[in-house]
Design a protein around this motif. Structure first.
Motif, PDB file in Angstrom:
ATOM      1  N   ILE A  17       0.840  -1.203   0.000  1.00 33.43           N
ATOM      2  CA  ILE A  17       0.000   0.000   0.000  1.00 33.43           C
ATOM      3  C   ILE A  17       0.872   1.248   0.000  1.00 33.43           C
ATOM      4  CG2 ILE A  17      -1.588   1.387   1.408  1.00 33.43           C
ATOM      5  CD1 ILE A  17      -2.981  -1.295   2.146  1.00 33.43           C
ATOM      6  N   TYR A  20       2.404   1.588  -3.628  1.00 26.85           N
ATOM      7  CA  TYR A  20       1.463   2.008  -4.677  1.00 26.85           C
ATOM      8  C   TYR A  20       0.874   3.384  -4.399  1.00 26.85           C
ATOM      9  CZ  TYR A  20       1.984  -2.476  -6.924  1.00 26.85           C
ATOM     10  OH  TYR A  20       2.500  -3.554  -7.579  1.00 26.85           O
ATOM     11  N   THR A  21       0.737   3.776  -3.142  1.00 23.86           N
ATOM     12  CA  THR A  21       0.277   5.121  -2.813  1.00 23.86           C
ATOM     13  C   THR A  21       1.266   6.151  -3.354  1.00 23.86           C
ATOM     14  OG1 THR A  21      -0.981   4.413  -0.888  1.00 23.86           O
ATOM     15  CG2 THR A  21      -0.232   6.701  -0.903  1.00 23.86           C
ATOM     16  N   LYS A  22       2.555   5.876  -3.190  1.00 23.45           N
ATOM     17  CA  LYS A  22       3.578   6.783  -3.720  1.00 23.45           C
ATOM     18  C   LYS A  22       3.633   6.710  -5.247  1.00 23.45           C
ATOM     19  CE  LYS A  22       6.362   6.566   0.451  1.00 23.45           C
ATOM     20  NZ  LYS A  22       7.540   5.958   1.076  1.00 23.45           N
ATOM     21  N   PRO A  27      -3.806   7.925  -2.095  1.00 22.24           N
ATOM     22  CA  PRO A  27      -4.092   6.749  -1.275  1.00 22.24           C
ATOM     23  C   PRO A  27      -5.169   5.875  -1.915  1.00 22.24           C
ATOM     24  CG  PRO A  27      -5.201   8.652  -0.370  1.00 22.24           C
ATOM     25  CD  PRO A  27      -4.366   9.148  -1.523  1.00 22.24           C
ATOM     26  N   PRO A  28      -5.305   4.643  -1.436  1.00 21.46           N
ATOM     27  CA  PRO A  28      -6.345   3.774  -1.990  1.00 21.46           C
ATOM     28  C   PRO A  28      -7.742   4.338  -1.757  1.00 21.46           C
ATOM     29  CG  PRO A  28      -5.167   2.669  -0.194  1.00 21.46           C
ATOM     30  CD  PRO A  28      -4.543   4.001  -0.378  1.00 21.46           C
ATOM     31  N   ARG A  31      -9.784   0.491   1.480  1.00 20.45           N
ATOM     32  CA  ARG A  31      -8.733  -0.219   2.207  1.00 20.45           C
ATOM     33  C   ARG A  31      -9.341  -1.072   3.297  1.00 20.45           C
ATOM     34  NH1 ARG A  31      -3.148   1.668   5.076  1.00 20.45           N
ATOM     35  NH2 ARG A  31      -2.612  -0.455   5.682  1.00 20.45           N
ATOM     36  N   TRP A  38      -7.269   1.097  -5.765  1.00 23.04           N
ATOM     37  CA  TRP A  38      -7.151   2.455  -6.287  1.00 23.04           C
ATOM     38  C   TRP A  38      -8.044   2.558  -7.510  1.00 23.04           C
ATOM     39  CZ3 TRP A  38      -3.392  -0.231  -3.937  1.00 23.04           C
ATOM     40  CH2 TRP A  38      -2.605   0.414  -2.991  1.00 23.04           C
TER      41      TRP A  38
END
Length: 168
Positions: A17, A20-22, A27-28, A31, A38
């Motif tokens: 998480i 992939y957030t970066k 953010p998703p 969650r 996403w």
């Protein structure tokens, strides 16, 4: 309009998480303890990850339809591409959502999911074909030219040998 869907099985959900957030710069949208999703608009993709015991890596591809009519069109295309070999799950609860869905496999055995989401749910999901309570993902039987297995229709998890009967 449709949204491309990719689902990846990961080993460590929090680490993934964060990555992939970066990578996506946000953010998703959803969650849970073992799942994140996403909903990207550029490119238009539903990108999901989960840590539920499947082998790490690509879980499946798909298309998320935005209407029942669009889902019916996708089913017609899947039936044409896979010579009618489509696993219809109808109304299913999976990935913290209730969706109408069907699956097919490409010639290499990669699972493709087509779905139209009707509502979010509090549980990951269950499937009568998957005794473990996992969501059903079709798999090709041991013979390379065999059709999708049914009702034993799940991708093997890390503890199941390739071609195993179902998730567990």
């Amino acid at each position: 309009m449709k949204r491309f869907h990719v689902h990846i099985s990961v080993k460590h959900i929090d680490e993934s998480i964060a990555f992939y957030t970066k990578l996506f710069g946000l953010p998703p949208a959803k969650r849970q303890e073992d799942y994140a999703k996403w909903m990207l608009d550029d490119p238009r993709i539903n990108f999901a990850i989960s840590a539920r015991g499947h082998a790490v890596g690509l879980n499946h591809f798909g298309f998320q339809a935005d209407s029942a009519d669009a889902l019916a069109e996708l089913k017609t295309l899947a039936e044409s591409a896979a010579a009618g070999e489509v696993l219809d799950q109808g109304d299913a609860t999976c990935c913290y959502a209730r969706s109408n869905k069907h699956w097919t496999l490409d010639p290499q055995g990669l699972a493709w999911e087509h779905f139209f989401t009707q509502a979010d749910t509090a549980e990951f999901g269950h499937d009568t074909a998957a005794p473990s309570g996992a969501c059903c993902i079709p798999m090709r039987s041991a013979a390379a030219d065999a059709p999708p297995a049914a009702p034993a229709c799940c991708l093997p998890n890390q503890a199941t040998p390739a071609g195993g009967a179902c998730c567990g």
